[in-house]
Motif scaffolding. Structure first.
Motif, PDB file in Angstrom:
ATOM      1  N   GLU A 170       9.057   5.255   9.972  1.00  0.00           N
ATOM      2  CA  GLU A 170       8.512   4.571  10.334  1.00  0.00           C
ATOM      3  C   GLU A 170       7.250   5.856   9.807  1.00  0.00           C
ATOM      4  O   GLU A 170       5.946   4.056  10.088  1.00  0.00           O
ATOM      5  N   GLU A 171       7.130   6.554  10.685  1.00  0.00           N
ATOM      6  CA  GLU A 171       5.653   7.741  10.321  1.00  0.00           C
ATOM      7  C   GLU A 171       5.111   6.914   8.937  1.00  0.00           C
ATOM      8  O   GLU A 171       4.137   7.065   8.689  1.00  0.00           O
ATOM      9  N   ALA A 172       5.888   7.158   7.392  1.00  0.00           N
ATOM     10  CA  ALA A 172       5.846   7.546   6.346  1.00  0.00           C
ATOM     11  C   ALA A 172       4.709   5.964   6.078  1.00  0.00           C
ATOM     12  O   ALA A 172       3.480   5.776   6.092  1.00  0.00           O
ATOM     13  N   TYR A 173       5.715   4.738   6.617  1.00  0.00           N
ATOM     14  CA  TYR A 173       4.522   3.156   6.803  1.00  0.00           C
ATOM     15  C   TYR A 173       3.477   3.489   7.490  1.00  0.00           C
ATOM     16  O   TYR A 173       2.173   2.582   7.057  1.00  0.00           O
ATOM     17  N   ARG A 184       1.391  -8.446   4.911  1.00  0.00           N
ATOM     18  CA  ARG A 184       1.493  -7.166   4.643  1.00  0.00           C
ATOM     19  C   ARG A 184       2.548  -7.048   3.883  1.00  0.00           C
ATOM     20  O   ARG A 184       3.368  -6.337   3.256  1.00  0.00           O
ATOM     21  N   LEU A 185       4.060  -7.813   4.309  1.00  0.00           N
ATOM     22  CA  LEU A 185       5.260  -7.650   4.047  1.00  0.00           C
ATOM     23  C   LEU A 185       5.576  -8.320   2.627  1.00  0.00           C
ATOM     24  O   LEU A 185       4.864  -8.889   2.288  1.00  0.00           O
ATOM     25  N   TYR A 223      -4.467   3.041   3.527  1.00  0.00           N
ATOM     26  CA  TYR A 223      -4.149   2.336   2.144  1.00  0.00           C
ATOM     27  C   TYR A 223      -5.414   1.048   2.469  1.00  0.00           C
ATOM     28  O   TYR A 223      -5.395   0.169   2.294  1.00  0.00           O
ATOM     29  N   SER A 224      -5.287   0.311   4.535  1.00  0.00           N
ATOM     30  CA  SER A 224      -4.995  -0.838   4.690  1.00  0.00           C
ATOM     31  C   SER A 224      -4.348  -2.356   3.718  1.00  0.00           C
ATOM     32  O   SER A 224      -4.838  -3.212   3.441  1.00  0.00           O
ATOM     33  N   THR A 267       4.141   0.611  -1.708  1.00  0.00           N
ATOM     34  CA  THR A 267       5.333   0.360  -2.636  1.00  0.00           C
ATOM     35  C   THR A 267       6.160   1.293  -1.866  1.00  0.00           C
ATOM     36  O   THR A 267       5.704   2.496  -1.527  1.00  0.00           O
ATOM     37  N   ASP A 268       7.625   0.974  -2.694  1.00  0.00           N
ATOM     38  CA  ASP A 268       8.199   2.292  -2.294  1.00  0.00           C
ATOM     39  C   ASP A 268       8.761   3.117  -2.938  1.00  0.00           C
ATOM     40  O   ASP A 268       8.396   4.625  -2.200  1.00  0.00           O
TER      41      ASP A 268
END
Length: 260
Positions: free
Chosen positions: A114-117, A202-203, A124-125, A129-130
């Motif tokens: 969650e923190e990474a996302y 954004r999904l 990057y707005s 990507t994975d």
């Protein structure tokens, strides 16, 4: 979902319970809305470990229903089914948490993702990507996908959770009485909806499809897998990533809200 009585007779039962304290009226309300417990518990059972009994979920849910009936103000003109569903859901999840149903290691992985996302999509707005998430977490893409699979059982959220760890205010306390004219709440609600709308945009296309089919069309993950011609495990991964992105977006919204 629930076979409703007429509005008048339903209001009479609420009046008998709330104003006269008639136990028979309370029991009638419990029996009327009991199917809500089955509905919510069945939805929450999707993706949970096999050792979690549906009977346990229903037991927690009944406690939530009773709590909702005791606390609901029928004179405010709000929809009881919506209020009760949140209470039932919260009671079930709280019951599961008390039983340590999710290992600490899994919760830590969920928080890291969650923190990474949150960090990368703010930077990057755009939808990241994975590969970018994997690089941020310093794991391989295969390891990241395994992490996503492991956290699939944590993608339920109780409205009774504190908004911030140091606060007592919960998400449930933010539910708005639409009849109340509170400018601050109106503005907050607008920006919350705007934040969610942008986060959903954004999904990835597949993630949006899974969210739509699961939360709006109310299909099970197995049914979604059939519709999208993907494996149930793949659908579970897509659902987990979508929820992690949306939680990250809400986290940013809450930071902005409390900082201002």
């Amino acid at each position: 979902m629930i076979q409703q009585k007429s509005h008048l007779s339903n209001m009479d039962v609420w009046k008998q319970w709330k104003e006269s304290g008639l136990i028979e009226a309370k029991q009638s309300l419990i029996e009327t809305y009991l199917p809500l417990v089955e509905y919510v518990s069945n939805r929450l059972s999707i993706g949970l470990p096999k050792n979690v009994s549906k009977d346990d979920l229903a037991g927690f849910g009944v406690l939530g229903l009773i709590d909702a009936i005791e606390k609901f103000d029928y004179l405010r003109g709000l929809q009881f089914e919506t209020y009760a569903s949140w209470r039932i859901r919260g009671a079930i999840i709280d019951g599961l948490r008390q039983g340590d149903w999710v290992p600490r290691s899994v919760r830590e992985k969920s928080k890291k993702i969650e923190e990474a996302y949150q960090q990368l999509e703010q930077q990057y707005s755009r939808s990241v990507t994975d590969a970018e998430i994997s690089a941020y977490l310093q794991v391989s893409e295969n390891e990241f996908r395994q992490m996503v699979q492991e956290i699939s059982i944590t993608t339920v959220c109780s409205v009774d959770d504190p908004i911030r760890e140091e606060d007592s205010e919960t998400r449930l306390s933010l539910l708005i009485d639409e009849k109340a004219k509170n400018p601050e709440h109106t503005v907050n609600e607008f920006y919350l909806k705007d934040t969610l709308a942008k986060a959903i945009e954004r999904l990835t296309e597949k993630e949006r499809t899974v969210v739509s089919l699961f939360y709006f069309e109310e299909l099970s993950l197995t049914e979604i897998a059939e519709v999208m011609s993907l494996s149930p495990s793949r659908i579970s991964q897509l659902h987990s990533k979508a929820i992690s992105r949306l939680r990250a977006a809400l986290g940013r919204y809450q930071e902005q809200l409390f900082n201002h």
